[in-house]
Design a protein around this motif. Structure first.
Motif, short mmCIF file in Angstrom:
data_model
loop_
_atom_site.label_atom_id
_atom_site.label_comp_id
_atom_site.label_asym_id
_atom_site.label_seq_id
_atom_site.Cartn_x
_atom_site.Cartn_y
_atom_site.Cartn_z
N TYR A 1 61.42 40.05 -28.94
CA TYR A 1 62.70 39.97 -28.58
C TYR A 1 63.81 40.94 -29.37
CZ TYR A 1 60.77 35.73 -26.76
OH TYR A 1 60.00 34.78 -25.99
N SER A 2 64.76 41.30 -28.66
CA SER A 2 65.81 42.13 -29.61
C SER A 2 66.89 41.08 -29.70
CB SER A 2 66.40 43.49 -28.95
OG SER A 2 66.81 42.96 -27.81
N SER A 3 68.08 41.51 -30.21
CA SER A 3 69.21 40.50 -30.37
C SER A 3 69.79 40.35 -29.15
CB SER A 3 70.20 41.03 -31.33
OG SER A 3 70.68 42.49 -31.00
N THR A 4 69.39 41.16 -27.99
CA THR A 4 70.18 41.07 -26.58
C THR A 4 68.94 40.92 -25.32
OG1 THR A 4 69.99 43.46 -26.16
CG2 THR A 4 71.92 42.36 -27.09
N TYR B 1 65.86 41.01 -19.66
CA TYR B 1 64.36 41.55 -20.16
C TYR B 1 64.42 43.05 -19.87
CZ TYR B 1 62.69 41.31 -15.46
OH TYR B 1 62.61 41.49 -13.95
N LEU B 2 63.54 43.75 -20.52
CA LEU B 2 63.25 45.05 -20.67
C LEU B 2 61.84 45.22 -20.42
CD1 LEU B 2 65.61 46.60 -23.25
CD2 LEU B 2 66.03 46.74 -20.67
N ILE B 3 61.31 45.84 -19.64
CA ILE B 3 59.76 46.35 -19.64
C ILE B 3 59.79 47.80 -19.81
CG2 ILE B 3 57.68 46.38 -18.19
CD1 ILE B 3 58.93 44.51 -16.15
N ASP B 4 59.10 47.95 -21.28
CA ASP B 4 59.15 49.29 -21.76
C ASP B 4 57.48 49.55 -22.05
OD1 ASP B 4 58.82 51.53 -23.27
OD2 ASP B 4 60.43 50.83 -24.84
N PRO C 1 61.96 42.16 -34.84
CA PRO C 1 62.02 41.02 -34.03
C PRO C 1 61.96 39.69 -35.02
CG PRO C 1 60.27 42.23 -33.27
CD PRO C 1 60.78 42.96 -34.76
N VAL C 2 62.44 39.00 -34.35
CA VAL C 2 62.27 37.42 -35.22
C VAL C 2 60.83 36.79 -35.01
CG1 VAL C 2 63.26 35.22 -35.56
CG2 VAL C 2 64.77 37.07 -35.63
#
Length: 271
Positions: free
Chosen positions: A111-114, A136-139, A150-151
């Motif tokens: 996870y990022s902050s967004t 979500y982002l698929i990278d 990330p946390v």
């Protein structure tokens, strides 16, 4: 003498019923507790961006409301709308988690902050998104090009747990002193910084607010709730909790999450 009490509540299958709703009786009991000067804290494994949406939906953005996200990795003032404590994983450690999970044929996300970030368009991703409704982002290069620590990282297995248990055993030696790994439900294997837990977050927040641990109550249902229940002065397991959770609880509710378990706890121990 401090008469303010502080109640820490797991979200899924504790405060929220099996339809992800808060019952009217639970909502009314929380409202009464806040009006009487007590504090209410959501204490969840969910990412912060998923909790903030729930905070607004549940009307828990008032003075006296806080939230603990990522199983204790982030502590958030819901009224001031600001993070007051955060513990992250190093990017190299997250890269290692992804690589080892892949060897066991397991899906992994972070996870990022967004956004939720993952490297594959997998059924596990879509099941998670349908449950928590996150951007979500698929990278394909994730986690190699993460720009912020990330946390949490999350490995998702299947109901049998066969692969995820084998992976967890494989990671045990490497993770000592650096990563805490535990299940938050049958499918989700959580990875947070060592020392991060729902229980450690209780201690930090109570110190921050100058509220003695003798004034704490916590309620939960799953393995990741055990540190919360054993840290709080009164640890309550809801009737639908796992047996391992009930075994460490000071109190087991008569009612389950579908029948106002949280209202039962508030009426018995706070009001």
């Amino acid at each position: 003498m401090n008469h303010t009490k502080i109640l820490f509540l797991d979200l899924d299958d504790t405060l929220l019923n099996s339809r992800k709703e808060i019952t009217p009786k639970n909502a009314a009991a929380i409202e009464t507790a806040l009006k009487n000067g007590h504090r209410i804290v959501i204490n969840s494994g969910r990412p912060l961006m998923a909790i903030t949406a729930q905070i607004d939906a549940l009307n828990l953005n008032k003075k006296g409301c806080y939230a603990i996200a990522y199983n204790g990795g982030v502590i958030y003032d819901s009224f001031a709308k600001q993070v007051i404590c955060q513990r992250t994983l190093s990017i190299p450690d997250v890269q290692h988690i992804f690589a080892e999970a892949e060897k066991y044929g397991l899906y992994c996300q972070t996870y990022s902050s967004t956004h939720l970030i993952t490297n594959q368009d997998a059924p596990e991703l879509h099941a998670y998104i349908s449950r928590f409704h996150l951007p979500y982002l698929i990278d394909p290069h994730c986690p190699g090009n993460l720009t912020e620590e990330p946390v949490k990282a999350l490995v998702i297995g299947d109901e049998s747990r066969e692969k995820s248990l084998a992976y967890r055993a494989h990671m045990e030696e490497w993770s000592k002193g650096r990563i805490s790994i535990f299940y938050s439900n049958q499918l989700y294997l959580e990875h947070v910084a060592t020392g991060v837990s729902k229980g450690a977050a209780i201690e930090w927040l109570c110190g921050h607010l100058n509220i003695p641990l003798e004034c704490t109550i916590a309620a939960g249902d799953a393995e990741n709730d055990i540190p919360m229940l054993t840290t709080a002065h009164i640890g309550a397991a809801v009737a639908n909790a796992a047996e391992s959770v009930k075994s460490v609880a000071d109190y087991v509710t008569e009612h389950d999450c579908n029948h106002d378990a949280v209202a039962e706890i508030i009426e018995k121990f706070i009001l």
